[in-house]
Motif scaffolding. Structure first.
Motif, short mmCIF file in Angstrom:
data_model
loop_
_atom_site.label_atom_id
_atom_site.label_comp_id
_atom_site.label_asym_id
_atom_site.label_seq_id
_atom_site.Cartn_x
_atom_site.Cartn_y
_atom_site.Cartn_z
N GLY A 127 -9.09 -9.66 -6.00
CA GLY A 127 -7.58 -9.76 -6.25
C GLY A 127 -6.87 -8.70 -5.99
O GLY A 127 -6.00 -8.14 -6.95
N SER A 128 -7.00 -8.11 -4.69
CA SER A 128 -6.20 -6.92 -4.52
C SER A 128 -5.39 -7.12 -3.04
O SER A 128 -5.97 -7.81 -2.45
N ILE A 129 -4.44 -6.54 -2.71
CA ILE A 129 -3.93 -6.54 -1.58
C ILE A 129 -4.81 -6.27 -0.33
O ILE A 129 -4.78 -6.65 0.58
N SER A 144 -11.11 -9.90 -14.56
CA SER A 144 -10.90 -8.54 -14.72
C SER A 144 -9.84 -8.09 -14.04
O SER A 144 -9.81 -6.73 -13.93
N GLY A 145 -9.04 -8.88 -13.35
CA GLY A 145 -7.72 -8.37 -12.48
C GLY A 145 -6.61 -8.13 -13.34
O GLY A 145 -6.39 -8.39 -14.73
N LEU A 146 -5.62 -8.04 -12.65
CA LEU A 146 -4.17 -7.50 -13.31
C LEU A 146 -3.52 -8.72 -13.78
O LEU A 146 -2.52 -8.54 -14.30
N HIS A 149 -3.79 -8.55 -19.72
CA HIS A 149 -2.61 -7.83 -19.22
C HIS A 149 -1.46 -9.12 -19.87
O HIS A 149 -1.66 -10.35 -19.09
N LYS A 150 -0.93 -8.70 -20.48
CA LYS A 150 0.29 -9.78 -21.04
C LYS A 150 1.43 -9.74 -20.06
O LYS A 150 2.01 -10.84 -19.95
N ASP A 151 1.87 -8.90 -19.35
CA ASP A 151 2.75 -8.94 -18.51
C ASP A 151 2.10 -9.30 -16.93
O ASP A 151 2.11 -8.53 -16.18
N TRP A 152 1.54 -10.46 -16.92
CA TRP A 152 0.75 -10.90 -15.57
C TRP A 152 1.67 -11.55 -14.60
O TRP A 152 1.21 -11.36 -13.23
N LYS A 153 2.90 -11.84 -14.60
CA LYS A 153 3.69 -12.59 -13.85
C LYS A 153 4.03 -11.68 -12.47
O LYS A 153 3.95 -12.35 -11.34
N PRO A 154 4.55 -10.57 -12.68
CA PRO A 154 4.90 -9.60 -11.51
C PRO A 154 3.68 -9.54 -10.40
O PRO A 154 3.79 -9.69 -9.26
N PHE A 155 2.52 -9.36 -11.00
CA PHE A 155 1.44 -9.25 -10.03
C PHE A 155 0.98 -10.53 -9.59
O PHE A 155 0.77 -10.62 -8.33
N ALA A 156 1.00 -11.60 -10.30
CA ALA A 156 0.72 -12.81 -9.66
C ALA A 156 1.40 -13.34 -8.80
O ALA A 156 1.35 -13.98 -7.57
N GLU A 157 3.02 -13.07 -8.84
CA GLU A 157 3.87 -13.57 -8.03
C GLU A 157 3.70 -12.48 -6.70
O GLU A 157 3.91 -13.17 -5.44
N GLN A 158 3.46 -11.24 -7.03
CA GLN A 158 3.37 -10.41 -5.72
C GLN A 158 2.11 -10.80 -4.82
O GLN A 158 2.12 -10.91 -3.57
N THR A 182 -9.54 -16.43 -20.85
CA THR A 182 -9.42 -16.18 -19.06
C THR A 182 -9.18 -17.58 -18.51
O THR A 182 -8.19 -17.55 -17.68
N PHE A 183 -9.82 -18.52 -18.97
CA PHE A 183 -9.46 -19.86 -18.21
C PHE A 183 -8.15 -20.36 -18.70
O PHE A 183 -7.16 -21.09 -17.59
N ARG A 184 -7.52 -20.04 -19.86
CA ARG A 184 -6.12 -20.41 -20.33
C ARG A 184 -5.03 -19.63 -19.45
O ARG A 184 -4.19 -20.16 -18.96
N ARG A 185 -5.53 -18.37 -19.24
CA ARG A 185 -4.73 -17.63 -18.42
C ARG A 185 -4.89 -18.01 -16.93
O ARG A 185 -3.61 -18.08 -16.02
N ALA A 186 -5.77 -18.25 -16.38
CA ALA A 186 -6.00 -18.70 -14.94
C ALA A 186 -5.40 -20.08 -14.52
O ALA A 186 -4.65 -20.38 -13.61
N ILE A 187 -5.38 -20.87 -15.82
CA ILE A 187 -4.73 -22.15 -15.47
C ILE A 187 -3.15 -21.87 -15.59
O ILE A 187 -2.38 -22.50 -14.66
N GLU A 188 -2.64 -21.20 -16.38
CA GLU A 188 -1.02 -20.74 -16.40
C GLU A 188 -0.82 -20.15 -15.09
O GLU A 188 0.22 -20.33 -14.30
N VAL A 189 -1.63 -19.03 -14.59
CA VAL A 189 -1.29 -18.54 -13.30
C VAL A 189 -1.49 -19.43 -12.14
O VAL A 189 -0.44 -19.40 -11.01
N ALA A 190 -2.34 -20.23 -12.05
CA ALA A 190 -2.47 -21.33 -10.98
C ALA A 190 -1.11 -22.12 -10.99
O ALA A 190 -0.49 -22.43 -9.84
#
Length: 319
Positions: A9-11, A32-34, A39-48, A82-90
């Motif tokens: 999960g890196s550029i 283990s990624g950003l 990480h509570k503020d996950w949206k900026p990294f996920a969007e980037q 982790t799965f709840r966050r991954a679902i949200e990010v997806a």
């Protein structure tokens, strides 16, 4: 259908995948990624990350959330988060599939007659499996996301002697699919894990194709000479390999996947081939390890490109 690779999960990982001319990735090491649960503020990294992937014409085929044992009580809370966050990010960045291990409940009992400890069968624990996963599957369904379980039997020599993945054998897939009403629970399919259990991958697709949501493109080779002398559990009898160096019929596999309605990509899983992999440097080999790993990936890519029309290169793409 695109041909891709498992990537972190890196550029820098995206640059590496693009440099090798892949057209999709599975976003691995998510836990283990950003954007993970730490990480509570996950949206900026996920969007980037999603934007950087799109800029490189790399489709994110799936998010590899957690490949350990979610049903181990010591891991369950973190795995669920982790799965709840991954679902949200997806759902947020438009990825259809979240993947990982289903896990297993591991308990033993004393066999008085045999005088030894024995493992209780996985079949006894389907209620616990459903209790953990169906709530996550319903959350995912509400967001238009699927959950795909990798079926790697995490046992010695790739064989299911004893392991921590209840879905290591297709018989348990049947039990799970018969027991659940969640249609968005499926398989992250891998030919190598079937070949190492002497299962025909193509016949397996014909049986379970509707539930195959994502594919790890990895091959395997059975050394019949060693098998006949030492049996299936001897080191070297079953080897994981890159596509092109194993015994899978990738033309038939792709044909069967398309016939079954498969709607995702082929992401090559490296790191396992006994020859084409990173090796520790020695006096005569400095950079050859990394060169071999990338060389194996490119052979696998060329092998699969024969069967995926128009997706061989980002410079010459069709559908």
């Amino acid at each position: 259908m695109r041909i891709g690779v498992l990537a972190g999960g890196s550029i820098e990982d995206l640059d590496w995948a693009k440099c090798l001319d892949f057209r999709c990735i599975e976003w691995m090491q998510f836990h283990s990624g950003l954007a993970g649960p730490g990480h509570k503020d996950w949206k900026p990294f996920a969007e980037q990350y999603a934007a950087e992937a799109k800029a490189r014409d790399l489709r994110i085929s799936a998010i590899g959330a957690y490949y350990q044992n979610p049903l181990d009580p010591k891991q369950t809370e973190f795995a669920g988060a982790t799965f709840r966050r991954a679902i949200e990010v997806a759902a947020h960045v438009g990825v259809k599939t979240v993947a990982g291990f289903a896990g297993a409940v591991i308990e033993t009992e004393w066999n008085e007659r045999g005088g030894q400890m024995v493992y209780k069968p996985f079949e006894d624990y389907m209620p616990q499996v459903l209790a953990f996963w169906e709530s996550l599957a319903r959350l995912a369904a509400d967001k238009g996301v699927r959950i795909a379980f990798e079926h790697c039997p995490q046992g010695a020599y790739h064989l299911p002697v004893m392991h921590y993945n209840i879905l290591g054998q297709p018989a348990m897939w049947e039990r799970l699919f018969n027991a659940t009403k969640c249609e968005n629970i499926g398989i992250e399919w891998d030919a190598s894990h079937l070949i190492c259990q002497f299962i025909d991958p193509v016949a397996n697709i014909h049986r379970f194709g509707r539930r195959i949501f994502h594919v790890h493109a990895k091959d395997a080779y059975i050394n019949r000479r060693l098998l006949e002398i030492y049996g299936p559990c001897h080191p070297g009898v079953a080897e994981h390999r890159f596509p092109g160096f194993g015994q899978a019929n990738w033309g038939e596999i792709v044909h069967a996947l398309v016939r079954a309605g498969y709607d995702s990509d082929l992401n090559i899983e490296g790191w396992h081939d006994p020859v084409f992999r990173d090796h520790p440097p020695n006096e005569t080999q400095s950079l050859a390890g990394k060169q071999l790993e990338d060389a194996g990936l490119l052979v696998a890519k060329r092998t699969l490109e024969q069967f995926v029309t128009g997706e061989g290169s980002s410079k010459n793409k069709a559908i």
